[in-house]
Design a protein around this motif. Structure first.
Motif: not given
Lengths: 464, 280
Positions: A249-253, A348-351
């Motif tokens: 669920n990271l940003c970019g998935v 750390e920004d979940e990208f």
């Protein structure tokens, strides 16, 4: 005398290093001369095995004969007796496992380029000044079709030709289903889909977009309150599957559905789009089907320097059409075969910053008959990527099942339908991915066609 | 095309519209949402239903101008058309069989909390409402909440109206004073909902939160709206938008919500400039 060239007449294509930066169509189609030349490769054998390889049983040798004689209009008429979307099928059908797989010429050399000829005929027809379509005599019976993908459009077209009053309900704002949200412009130009939809409208088919059946109206309401005597469900494949690994669920998935919908339906590839998409520099696409190839090639066109196909089996097992794999390779897509993702890594920004994979080797054949991939212990490694696209299939959308009493489904969610498309509910038919799970455009069309015939028979018998 | 039959500016950043959509108006329930596109080639955005009139055939939306699409929407007037309007989507808020509920709304989230409070009130449930805003100028729907609430508390961050402070302070107080709620329903910014859950969890009061993530189709097809609930991936569009607040991973939801922040800021500025030019 047939043309005995061992190879198909070559399909002109855009140069790989040009096309991987644009969304224009890759294959440019045969000219009249080349089409005639290729059509002359057909031996017109008595057994006509190619016809049995076609899910909608197009009279292939007959249309090819007309092409060879330069009678393109007659060729089109023959195809359209069996297929309502020839310009689409000529482009996206897996001919190498269907008609062309059965071609006698294919035993020793390359088979006749049936798909390319079908495409040529359809494009030739579409380039002619529009002939006024004769609207069939109405027969006074109403049928509802849910979903405007290949199954729904085919079913609607066949019924409209018989005089039925057909309404197609589409959940999105545009008709076409997977043909508009999924398959990219460079493989199937949207103007072609629009043309097919317009043809149906001329036949009298009504298309209601922005209608989520199961929410705004139920199937029971359609039948009880709106006078539809029969309903065809062609609602498609549904919910994207994920791998359930950490970091998904990271940003970019993205799911392939989301990535392709943003790109194709919402036109995020254009300059200054209203719908955003990540223009990632290094992208991993997980999966080996046609959808995975489409996603990878879109990512490349959106400006990625490196795009990987990460697939857990070997090249031999790739489920994508051969042509798509070849085109992807030519465009610089890197195939990382026999690898399986185990975790997606982020900052750390979940990208997304990378994807951890494990190497696989092939063991004994599994239930699907393909050799089962087995992880190689201790072989984990990280690929440096900033976006991941998961393309490992879909599971059926439960909305229609949950809002239609008495509609039986398989354990995995697919609607149960007999060989004519009849479900457990009288008058309710279904076909395409909603029944089979994710499959091909042509199989969905075949199912729509079969169901249209069954619906016609059902309504005619009922009203005897 | 869907006609705007009423437009009302509620405060400088929040606008109410009533849209002619009879089929949706007939079926919509509190907690469900619609997806709209302002114009051809426009973005699809989800908005939770802020009300409906089944007889008049209209659906009410209340939106805050936060980006390019809502800015464009706000420039439409009564009589203009919205290109696409689809719904009702998602699962309605559970309102049956409840005796006492505290509804906690924040900012524009109050617009969607209101129909929930109204429905609970109609079903005979005792409704306590706590609604919060940054300041007096941003207060919306005060009278409407008062009309359906047995207890009503209005908070502003700066104390310019109502009581000063955040919504969790009076909630904590009501709970400590012995109010026994069957359920707390909270709708507002993610950070507010996170802290409402932090307040109710120690007292073990079931808490429903309404999630509003990025979406495209809204029917389960794209998976863009996924979030983690109880360690499992859920789709807000078909599994929600309401979820058990104790189980939602808010931190992840906040990060995912910010995924296109840079793009959105750029698009918003472009749109604003466009309208500025029109004015000149």
């Amino acid at each position: 005398m047939p043309n005995m060239s061992p190879k198909k007449a070559e399909m002109p294509t855009q140069d790989p290093n040009v096309r991987n930066k644009n969304f224009l169509e890759v294959a440019m189609g045969y000219t009249e001369e080349v089409a005639i030349e290729e059509a002359q490769r057909c031996l017109h054998c008595k057994t006509r095995p190619c016809v049995s390889g076609c899910p909608v049983h197009i009279a292939i040798p007959d249309f090819i004969k007309e092409v060879a004689n330069g009678n393109f209009a007659a060729a089109y008429d023959i195809i359209s007796e069996s297929s309502s979307l020839p310009a689409v099928c000529g482009r996206v059908c897996p001919q190498e496992t269907q008609c062309e797989a059965k071609c006698v010429r294919g035993i020793k050399t390359e088979p006749v380029g049936i798909g390319r000829l079908e495409r040529f005929v359809a494009d030739w027809h579409n380039s002619q000044p529009d002939a006024k379509i004769k609207k069939p005599e109405p027969n006074g019976h109403k049928v509802a079709v849910i979903g405007s993908g290949p199954a729904g459009l085919t079913c609607a077209g066949d019924l409209a030709k018989k005089g039925y009053d057909v309404t197609v309900f589409e959940a999105l704002h545009l008709a076409g289903g997977v043909l508009v949200y999924g398959i990219p412009e460079f493989r199937l130009p949207k103007s072609i889909v629009q043309k097919e939809v317009d043809t149906l409208k001329e036949l009298g088919v009504k298309i209601e977009t922005n209608m989520v059946i199961g929410r705004v109206l139920s199937i029971d309401e359609l039948m009880d309150n709106y006078g539809f005597e029969s309903v065809f469900i062609g609602s498609g494949a549904g919910l994207p599957r994920f791998m359930n690994i950490p970091g998904e669920n990271l940003c970019g998935v993205y799911s392939a559905n989301e990535f392709l919908t943003r790109t194709n339906l919402m036109k995020a590839y254009k300059d200054d789009p209203s719908t955003p998409i990540m223009h990632a520099k290094k992208v991993a696409v997980v999966g080996g089907g046609n959808v995975a190839m489409d996603a990878a090639r879109c990512a490349k066109r959106l400006g990625a320097d490196e795009v990987y196909i990460v697939y857990r089996r070997s090249e031999e097992e790739l489920p994508a059409r051969k042509e798509e794999v070849e085109h992807a390779k030519e465009e610089g897509i890197i195939f990382k075969l026999l690898n399986n993702p185990v975790e997606i890594l982020g900052n750390e920004d979940e990208f997304v910053t990378g994807m951890k994979c494990i190497k696989m080797e092939l063991g004994e054949p599994d239930a699907s008959g393909r050799r089962r991939p087995v992880p190689v212990e201790g072989s984990e490694f990280v690929i440096d990527v900033d976006a991941v696209i998961i393309s490992i299939g879909t599971s059926p959308n439960p909305l229609i099942k949950s809002t239609t009493k008495g509609l039986d489904t398989q354990k995995w969610g697919g609607i149960i339908a007999d060989e004519n498309g009849l479900t457990s509910r009288e008058g309710v038919y279904a076909g395409g991915d909603a029944v089979t799970g994710a499959a091909t455009v042509i199989l969905a069309m075949g199912a729509g066609k079969t169901a249209a015939a069954a619906i016609d028979e059902y309504i005619q018998n009922k009203n005897k | 095309m869907y006609k705007i039959v009423k437009k009302k500016v509620l405060n400088p950043t929040v606008t109410l519209m009533e849209i002619d959509a009879p089929l949706i108006a007939k079926k919509a329930e509190p907690g469900q949402f619609i997806i709209l596109r302002v114009d051809e080639d426009g973005e699809r955005i989800p908005l939770t239903v802020a009300g409906y009139d089944r007889e008049a055939g209209t659906v009410r939306i209340i939106f805050q101008i936060v980006g390019a699409t809502t800015e464009k929407l706000n420039h439409l007037e009564e009589g203009d058309n919205i290109h696409d309007f689809v719904g009702p989507l998602g699962v309605p808020t559970h309102t049956e069989g409840l005796k006492k509920v505290c509804v906690v709304g924040g900012g524009v989230g109050c617009a969607i909390a209101l129909p929930v409070a109204e429905k609970l009130h109609k079903l005979g449930c005792e409704v306590h409402s706590i609604i919060g805003f940054r300041n007096k100028d941003l207060v919306i729907l005060e009278d409407e909440f008062k009309a359906c609430s047995d207890k009503f508390i209005l908070m502003t961050d700066d104390g310019s109206y109502g009581e000063k402070g955040v919504v969790t302070a009076p909630l904590e107080k009501l709970i400590n004073d012995g109010e026994k709620y069957d359920l707390v329903i909270t709708i507002g910014p993610l950070i507010m909902m996170k802290f409402v859950v932090k307040t109710t969890k120690p007292h073990n009061i079931p808490t429903t939160v309404s999630m509003n993530p990025i979406m495209i189709d809204g029917t389960g097809m794209c998976g863009g709206c996924r979030l983690t609930v109880d360690g499992q991936t859920k789709f807000a569009c078909v599994d929600g938008p309401d979820f058990d607040g104790f189980k939602v991973d808010f931190d992840e939801a906040m990060k995912r919500g910010a995924m296109y922040k840079n793009f959105e800021r750029h698009a918003y500025e472009e749109t604003c400039n466009l309208f500025k030019k029109e004015v000149e």
